[in-house]
Design an enzyme around this catalytic site. Structure first.
Site, PDB file in Angstrom:
ATOM      1  N   GLU A 352       0.807  -1.231   0.000  1.00 59.94           N
ATOM      2  CA  GLU A 352       0.000   0.000   0.000  1.00 59.94           C
ATOM      3  C   GLU A 352       0.834   1.271   0.000  1.00 59.94           C
ATOM      4  O   GLU A 352       0.287   2.373   0.011  1.00 59.94           O
ATOM      5  CB  GLU A 352      -0.902   0.021   1.230  1.00 59.94           C
ATOM      6  CG  GLU A 352      -2.134  -0.841   1.121  1.00 59.94           C
ATOM      7  CD  GLU A 352      -3.295  -0.144   0.418  1.00 59.94           C
ATOM      8  OE1 GLU A 352      -3.367   1.083   0.457  1.00 59.94           O
ATOM      9  OE2 GLU A 352      -4.111  -0.851  -0.185  1.00 59.94           O
ATOM     10  N   GLU A 379      -3.921 -17.450  -8.649  1.00 63.69           N
ATOM     11  CA  GLU A 379      -3.231 -17.471  -9.938  1.00 63.69           C
ATOM     12  C   GLU A 379      -1.815 -18.034  -9.878  1.00 63.69           C
ATOM     13  O   GLU A 379      -1.082 -17.980 -10.871  1.00 63.69           O
ATOM     14  CB  GLU A 379      -3.225 -16.047 -10.535  1.00 63.69           C
ATOM     15  CG  GLU A 379      -4.635 -15.549 -10.842  1.00 63.69           C
ATOM     16  CD  GLU A 379      -4.660 -14.071 -11.229  1.00 63.69           C
ATOM     17  OE1 GLU A 379      -3.712 -13.587 -11.861  1.00 63.69           O
ATOM     18  OE2 GLU A 379      -5.642 -13.395 -10.868  1.00 63.69           O
TER      19      GLU A 379
END
Ligand code: F1P
Length: 635
Positions: A352, A379
């Site tokens: 972040e 993924e």
């Protein structure tokens, strides 16, 4: 702009406990964060908090429903799924929790059934990408995909600010499906949820969430879990208290449901309360049923973990100081190394930094033993996407280790139950200790575990935090993870404060990468310039479009088409200067070399107020004060 005229959401308010955090030294920063985090358990402003009977009751019902779904999977071989979903930090906490809970289920011979979704897909686990957060149809589509073939889906949509269109799209879909339970988690009253128009959608977040709230009064397929935990310590930075509260709530619900399912206590020191005979259930507090007590004990474990962390404020502050001493250098970096969930928390903390403080991708990094393998992400190996996604220790060794200098800080994150940690971590740490980088050690220690083997005199700072509760169910360090999150948030936030990237308690170099952040930037300009909302918005658009002339500025909404990732608030201050006729304002500023971001803010204040003398003087006084705090700390 629609939605901005209303009272601000609690999650976007300035927290009065941290208003002067930018002038504090490291210990002062940690103490202020301690006060702000206390609101997580204590509540705020007369609203129901996590310990309020209203919220406890909803958590309890949710845990019963979760237990029932898990039981059906076990006994009837059903294919029930629990899907946590969110944007940014909320999506990352969804990932960490689903990964951990699946491993706990497996340990007890249950089939893993937790899934997560994050706006923008797995790449957003590492690099923040806020634009997909504004896309409700994509949210619904992602949910449909993960729900395919399931008997029942419990969907938990997390949006700390009750503000993410991606999640609103999912709730809007789930609450109309007969085989779905819809749970909304966030930290504002629903009546204050975001009401701004959403591009290519005919509803607002608020309309959807109010519909769910109405449904939750009559249906056991709809839940709103929205304890109020007070404003963030850095205004709007929901990666902090919002993310921590999410972890506490998901953990409490899941561990309670597992306890119900297994009929056995979770922590060694915990016993399930004996069932009282009916007539003695007449208690003084009618609102709190005794059956809630195992769940409340779990919540208390989190609360004691919080207290333990901040009893080590001195240690946390010294790690913060070490990190800041590097981040304040021109090319300084902070790098976390760890294993398992604790290592992954390093990745999450670093992710972040770019949108919140406008730092470069390399400045804060995390690496985890084994890389993506075993990280439980959908993924799989993401390292093909580029350097930032290369997160294994081997990749650290090849990509970063050779370039370490004395401007870099490497922080090794250990759990004591990991004993020596994975051998690879041990080898790499030895190499780092022999490098010019400054090294720190942070150990989350289980009570009674010896940690001497982890200590090494070559660490500049080593901090050991002994926790009253460490894990739940064998090796899953649920509480240690919560403790580590608090500490890492304090270190990275503190380092950015000391670098001068926070003004008051405001992030002043956020990236304007979606509608919500555009609105936040307007609020910041409004606050510091004294301009009204329309003027502040107009000023921002003029800076973005590099146009002084009102007629040339596109006042489109939502946001504006140019709002993609390259706009940071401070850079806009700078570009606005080139539009200014009063370029002599530069001479006002006393600390331009040391704190460029503050300088930009200062210039901006001057520019947009046409040098309104009173507020310029006030702003300058504040800047000097901050600069003094910084000098004391850094020198
Ligand atoms: C989601 C989020 C935050 C991030 C930034 C942009 O917020 O990605 O995690 O810090 O503020 O928004 P929310 O939907 O959980 O409120």
């Amino acid at each position: 702009m629609a939605g901005l005229q209303e009272p601000r959401r609690v999650t976007e308010l300035s927290n009065e406990l941290t208003r002067d955090i930018d002038t504090a030294d490291p210990l002062g920063i940690v103490r202020r964060l301690c006060g702000s985090d206390a609101q997580l358990f204590a509540g705020w402003g007369g609203h129901p908090g996590v310990n309020d009977p209203v919220i406890l009751d909803r958590l309890w019902k949710l845990s019963l429903k979760t237990a029932a779904l898990l039981k059906e999977n076990q006994d009837q071989k059903k294919n029930n799924r629990i899907v946590f979903s969110g944007c940014g930090t909320s999506g990352r906490i969804a990932w960490l929790c689903s990964w951990t809970y699946n491993r706990i289920l497996q340990k007890f011979g249950h089939t893993p059934c937790f899934h997560y979704l994050i706006a923008g897909g797995d790449r957003s686990l590492i690099i923040s990408n806020e634009l997909p957060e504004d896309d409700p149809p994509k949210g619904a589509e992602d949910l449909k995909k993960v729900a395919e073939g399931a008997d029942h889906v419990m969907f938990v949509g997390i949006t700390c600010g009750l503000s993410a269109p991606y999640v609103a799209g999912q709730i809007d879909h789930s609450m109309h499906q007969p085989n779905m339970t819809s749970v909304l988690m966030g930290f504002n009253p629903v009546s204050l949820s975001r009401n701004a128009p959403i591009e290519k959608w005919d509803k607002t977040c608020r309309q959807v969430f109010l519909e769910l709230e109405t449904l939750s009064c009559t249906s056991d397929s709809a839940f709103i879990i929205n304890p109020i935990v007070g404003p963030e310590p850095i205004t709007g930075s929901s990666r902090m208290k919002g993310g921590s509260t999410t972890a506490v709530l998901l953990g409490t619900v899941f561990l309670t449901s597992l306890q119900t399912l297994l009929g056995q206590p979770i922590l060694p020191s915990m016993t399930l309360p004996a069932r009282e005979p009916e007539e003695t259930e007449v208690v003084f507090d009618h609102s709190l049923s005794p059956s809630l007590s195992p769940m409340v004990s779990l919540l208390d474990c989190y609360s004691q973990t919080y207290q333990t962390v901040y009893r080590h404020s001195g240690g946390v502050a010294s790690l913060l100081k070490l990190a800041a001493s590097c981040i304040c250098q021109p090319s300084g970096r902070l790098i976390y190394l760890g294993a398992d969930t604790l290592g992954a928390l390093g990745l999450v903390d670093a992710s972040e930094m770019v949108p919140t403080y406008g730092v470069g991708l390399e400045e804060f990094r995390g690496f985890v033993a084994g890389g993506w393998e075993g990280c439980g992400n959908t993924e799989g190996d993401l390292s093909g996407y580029g350097k930032t996604f290369r997160v294994s220790l081997s990749q650290f060794e090849s990509d970063v280790l050779p370039s370490l200098t004395d401007q870099d800080c490497v922080l090794c994150l250990h759990g004591s139950s990991q004993r020596t940690g994975p051998p690879h971590l041990h080898t790499i740490v030895n190499k780092v200790l022999a490098s010019p980088a400054k090294c720190g050690l942070l150990v989350m220690a289980e009570n009674g575990m010896s940690c001497n083997h982890l200590l090494d005199k070559r660490y500049e700072t080593a901090v050991l935090i002994r926790l009253p509760y460490y894990h739940a169910f064998g090796k899953e360090c649920v509480f240690a993870g919560f403790a580590l999150k608090l500490v890492l948030n304090a270190i990275s936030t503190g380092a950015n404060i000391l670098k001068g990237r926070v003004y008051g308690n405001e992030m002043i170099n956020l990236r304007l990468s979606n509608d919500k952040l555009f609105e936040r930037a307007i609020a910041i300009i409004e606050k510091w310039s004294g301009a009204n909302e329309e003027d502040a918005k107009f000023a921002l658009l003029r800076a973005i479009y590099k146009q002084d002339d009102a007629a040339n500025v596109t006042l489109s909404h939502p946001a504006c088409p140019l709002l993609i990732s390259e706009y940071y608030l401070s850079s806009l201050f700078l570009s606005s200067l080139s539009l200014s006729s009063s370029s002599n304002i530069v001479q006002y500023h006393p600390t331009s070399q040391r704190h460029p971001l503050r300088t930009w803010l200062f210039h901006w204040l001057c520019y947009w107020q046409e040098v309104g003398v009173q507020s310029v003087i006030a702003a300058e006084r504040k800047l000097l004060q901050s600069a003094k705090g910084l000098r004391d700390v850094i020198s």
